[in-house]
Design an enzyme around this catalytic site. Structure first.
Site, short mmCIF file in Angstrom:
data_model
loop_
_atom_site.label_atom_id
_atom_site.label_comp_id
_atom_site.label_asym_id
_atom_site.label_seq_id
_atom_site.Cartn_x
_atom_site.Cartn_y
_atom_site.Cartn_z
N ARG A 1 36.97 45.63 38.47
CA ARG A 1 38.22 45.17 37.85
C ARG A 1 38.81 44.05 38.69
O ARG A 1 38.63 42.88 38.44
CB ARG A 1 39.21 46.34 37.68
N ASP A 2 39.50 44.41 39.75
CA ASP A 2 40.16 43.39 40.55
C ASP A 2 39.15 42.47 41.23
O ASP A 2 39.44 41.31 41.50
CB ASP A 2 41.06 44.05 41.60
N HIS B 1 46.67 49.48 47.91
CA HIS B 1 45.79 48.43 47.40
C HIS B 1 46.09 47.15 48.17
O HIS B 1 47.18 46.59 48.04
CB HIS B 1 46.04 48.23 45.90
N HIS C 1 44.88 43.21 49.97
CA HIS C 1 44.05 42.01 49.94
C HIS C 1 43.95 41.47 51.36
O HIS C 1 44.76 41.80 52.23
CB HIS C 1 44.63 40.97 48.98
N CYS D 1 44.06 37.96 42.03
CA CYS D 1 44.81 38.01 40.77
C CYS D 1 44.94 36.62 40.17
O CYS D 1 45.43 35.71 40.82
CB CYS D 1 46.20 38.60 41.00
N ASN E 1 40.04 40.95 47.62
CA ASN E 1 40.43 42.29 48.04
C ASN E 1 39.92 42.57 49.45
O ASN E 1 39.02 41.90 49.96
CB ASN E 1 39.82 43.32 47.09
#
Length: 320
Positions: free
Chosen positions: A17-18, A209, A211, A242, A251
């Site tokens: 996903r990310d 979460h 980065h 993002c 990430n």
């Protein structure tokens, strides 16, 4: 020999996903499914499988539900889907999803750029999403993007995060995900906010979460764990970012997090296979390897058991 980090926390790999959403490339369904099964088979506890974001805005997520339909209920039990509206929940649930990450941004400007509505509008829709998830026997997380800084508004006040975490409209969410969306937080800042979330908001599992934009991804994740987070997110090779957050980069690397925390299931052989998977995916996508641990695994320090060699995977040695 493993040296597990204490206190313990689990990794959720968010590559699909990310990790993928900023690449602009759609990975074929069969390749996504194969990666899911490899990661779960190696022992990765849980995965972020994809997103219900509009495929015209985030093309790499276009085949998310095709991936969902290709997996077994047992595999889906360990997978999460990003959602932002009750309609997302209903559509994903119909395909078999049972774990939902309901995401909104702490700042209105980013929520509007990312989701197309104010933060309060996203909160107002949350009870309906919770009810839909309950009707299918699922689980739902409250995910708070831009918990530390916003690309449009700058520094975010911790009290703003706590107010949303305490909002009665979030009742029914089982977990809370605190996101350093831009990777601009520092370890002491992360530890402070996670500790306050743990002490001052309803009891829920806390997930961090992060980065690695400013090189603090692993340090921030360890600080979060020390303050009470029991799960941290990472992506293979430090992939991702993002598309609606200027300044965000990849990430925190799953390989770096795993080497730092060394969970019981992680052997040098399993780590070597993760590096291979990472290298193969990054090669397909034309993306650089950002994981320092993966780079270390390819070094010439063969006396170190975590370095990949051409020897058989026995006695704790990984294969190339």
């Amino acid at each position: 020999m493993n040296y597990p980090f204490e206190p313990r926390a689990e990794l959720r790999d968010v590559t699909l996903r990310d990790g993928l959403q900023l690449t602009g490339k759609v990975l074929p369904t069969e390749e996504k499914v194969a990666l899911v099964r490899e990661l779960l088979g190696l022992g990765v506890p849980s995965l972020e499988l994809g997103s219900m974001a509009r495929p015209d805005l985030v093309p790499p997520m276009a085949n998310t539900l095709d991936v969902v339909r290709s997996l077994t209920p047992e595999e889906l039990e360990r997978c999460w889907i990003w959602v932002a509206t009750p309609r997302h929940v209903a559509k994903a649930a119909a395909a078999g999803v049972r774990n939902f990450q309901y995401c909104l941004s702490v700042t209105d400007s980013h929520n509007t750029a990312n989701i197309g509505r104010t933060t309060d509008a996203s909160l107002a829709a949350l009870p309906e999403a919770v009810e839909l998830v309950a009707s299918v026997g699922g689980r739902i997380q409250l995910c708070l993007a831009t918990s530390f800084t916003c690309p449009f508004e700058g520094q975010v006040a911790p009290d703003r995060v706590l107010a949303i975490a305490n909002d009665p409209r979030a009742t029914g969410t089982e977990d809370i995900v605190i996101c350093d969306t831009l990777g601009q937080a520092a370890p002491a800042q992360v530890g402070s906010l996670i500790a306050r979330v743990r002490a001052e908001t309803p009891e829920r599992r806390i997930i961090f979460h992060g980065h690695d934009t400013w090189g603090q991804g692993v340090a921030n994740s360890l600080s979060a764990i020390g303050a009470g987070a029991t799960m941290v997110d990472g992506a293979l090779g430090g992939l991702g970012g993002c598309p609606f957050a200027p300044g965000a980069s990849g990430n925190t690397s799953s390989e770096d997090l795993l080497f730092a925390t060394q969970p019981d299931w992680l052997t040098p052989a399993a780590f070597g296979r993760l590096v291979e998977l990472s290298e193969g995916l990054l090669g397909t996508l034309g993306e650089p390897q950002r994981s320092r641990a993966a780079q270390g695994a390819r070094s010439k320090a063969e006396a170190f058991e975590w370095v990949m060699t051409d020897r058989a995977a026995e006695g704790g040695k990984a294969v190339a």
